[in-house]
Design an enzyme around this catalytic site. Structure first.
Site, PDB file in Angstrom:
ATOM      1  N   GLY A  75      -4.575  -1.193   7.748  1.00 58.82           N
ATOM      2  CA  GLY A  75      -3.597  -2.002   7.020  1.00 58.82           C
ATOM      3  C   GLY A  75      -3.331  -3.326   7.698  1.00 58.82           C
ATOM      4  N   HIS A  77      -3.275   6.110   4.448  1.00 57.76           N
ATOM      5  CA  HIS A  77      -1.864   6.275   4.778  1.00 57.76           C
ATOM      6  C   HIS A  77      -1.410   7.654   4.293  1.00 57.76           C
ATOM      7  CE1 HIS A  77      -1.839   2.153   5.836  1.00 57.76           C
ATOM      8  NE2 HIS A  77      -0.982   1.659   4.962  1.00 57.76           N
ATOM      9  N   CYS A  95       0.810  -1.227   0.000  1.00 55.78           N
ATOM     10  CA  CYS A  95       0.000   0.000   0.000  1.00 55.78           C
ATOM     11  C   CYS A  95       0.845   1.281   0.000  1.00 55.78           C
ATOM     12  CB  CYS A  95      -0.945  -0.004   1.195  1.00 55.78           C
ATOM     13  SG  CYS A  95      -0.272  -0.771   2.685  1.00 55.78           S
TER      14      CYS A  95
HETATM   15  O1  L14 Z   1       2.738  -5.853   2.508  1.00 53.62           O
HETATM   16  O2  L14 Z   1       0.290  -3.905   8.614  1.00 53.62           O
HETATM   17  O3  L14 Z   1       0.758  -5.926   1.730  1.00 53.62           O
HETATM   18  O4  L14 Z   1      -0.342  -2.135   7.555  1.00 53.62           O
HETATM   19  C1  L14 Z   1       0.214  -4.210   3.931  1.00 53.62           C
HETATM   20  C2  L14 Z   1      -0.348  -3.777   5.252  1.00 53.62           C
HETATM   21  C3  L14 Z   1       1.872  -5.648   5.130  1.00 53.62           C
HETATM   22  C4  L14 Z   1       1.321  -5.151   6.456  1.00 53.62           C
HETATM   23  C5  L14 Z   1       1.523  -5.790   2.676  1.00 53.62           C
HETATM   24  C6  L14 Z   1       0.169  -3.254   7.584  1.00 53.62           C
HETATM   25  C7  L14 Z   1       0.911  -5.533   4.017  1.00 53.62           C
HETATM   26  C8  L14 Z   1       0.715  -3.791   6.288  1.00 53.62           C
END
Ligand code: L14
Length: 340
Positions: free
Chosen positions: A163, A245, A132
């Site tokens: 996330g 974000h 993301c």
């Molecule tokens: O790499 O904890 O797709 O916010 C994206 C969200 C890893 C953890 C990824 C989080 C995830 C992330």
């Protein structure tokens, strides 16, 4: 049966999964058969698609034969096991986990940036959706990269709890309530509270002292822009925000470019909305602009007073939509329009 493709969504009951489903509906993706999948724990629930309640099936027992597109977002270990199996059955998997992102024969795609990379999906039948934080950064930086070149990126992220999934959103809600009730929040099993706090740790620590979330932004920037020479220095931070974000990005360009030029470039860039006025509120924030929207918002564009060729930007996007579900559906749209 209507015209379209057989589409499976793995992780259908999760935050990204339910957003994948609503984006397929919103964008009228050509779906002839819709198959929601999840691990055994969530199988048996049902999800609503185009006005119908459809039971969620256990992926362990599901045969992918006849499914053309799989949108996977149920965690790395689930993808590790089931993406190759689906791919072997003829299903093209768009995978949201970090499992396949760094494999050279798996394209890593942001549609506004490197859509041509999708062509290589045929080698594995898997396409990886980037992290993301990387996605929104790439959407904002690609026009600058094309116009002036980029030699270095310093970035600090301010990442929302969504996330990490629904459970972490609930953790924030509960901790905020306890804190407002006068309780002093303490670490639990070494995990520091997120309510009214800021935590410089997302994903696992790496041997070099960076976290994996930070290193993803390094590895993925190189792959998506096809340029390993860009030096990328991220700090990834969790903040008590539900959706969206934010990123403070400091780039050093190869040629000097003015803030006015960057503003002009970005105002014409696909997927970008510039909101950049030097007054209170004249910039995007996660809560007020990014959440529930599809665009990547950019503000605070200025020339770095500490560098000859530096540009500073503030970049905000919905991590569940552009950072995950929307980006996957955009990839699937290109697949069907250009390759099927
Ligand atoms: O790499 O904890 O797709 O916010 C994206 C969200 C890893 C953890 C990824 C989080 C995830 C992330």
């Amino acid at each position: 049966m209507s015209k379209g493709y057989s589409v499976a969504v793995l992780g259908a009951t999760g935050l990204v999964g339910e957003t994948l489903i609503s984006i397929l509906e919103e964008r009228d993706f050509p779906v002839s058969r819709f198959v929601p999948l999840a691990s055994a724990r969530s199988a048996g629930k049902s999800v609503r698609f185009r006005g119908e309640d459809i039971p969620v099936q256990d992926v362990e027992k599901f045969d992918f034969a006849g499914v053309r597109i799989g949108l996977f977002s149920a965690g790395g270990s689930v993808s590790a096991e089931h993406a190759p199996r689906a791919a072997a059955a003829g299903c093209v998997v768009v995978d949201n986990t970090s499992k396949f992102r760094y494999e050279a024969d798996v394209p890593l795609v942001v549609p506004e940036v490197n859509p041509e990379a999708i062509a290589a999906y045929t080698s594995r039948n898997i396409i990886a959706n980037p992290n993301c934080s990387t996605i929104q950064m790439m959407v904002a930086l690609k026009p600058i990269y094309d116009a002036a070149g980029i030699t270095r990126i310093n970035v600090a992220t301010y990442q929302s709890v969504s996330g990490a999934g629904r459970r972490y959103m609930e953790t924030l809600r509960q901790q905020a309530g306890r804190s407002l009730g006068g309780e002093q929040l303490l670490p639990e099993g070494g995990v520091k509270p997120i309510a009214f706090n800021v935590i410089p740790h997302i994903d696992e620590f790496q041997p070099n002292g960076y976290t994996k979330e930070e290193m993803k932004m390094v590895w993925e920037t190189h792959r998506i822009l096809g340029d390993d020479s860009i030096r990328v220095n991220p700090t990834a931070v969790r903040v008590p925000v539900y959706f969206g974000h934010s990123e403070a990005i400091h780039v050093e360009t190869r040629r000097k470019i003015s803030a006015a030029e960057v503003r002009e470039l970005l105002s014409r860039a696909p997927g970008v909305t510039v909101l950049d006025e030097a007054r209170p509120g004249g910039y995007p924030t996660a809560l007020t602009e990014a959440a529930r929207r599809d665009q990547v918002f950019v503000g605070r564009i200025r020339e770095d007073i500490s560098s000859e060729r530096g540009i500073d930007l503030w970049v905000v996007a919905d991590n569940i939509r552009k950072g995950a579900a929307l980006n996957s559906v955009q990839i699937a749209e290109i697949l069907v329009s250009e390759y099927f």
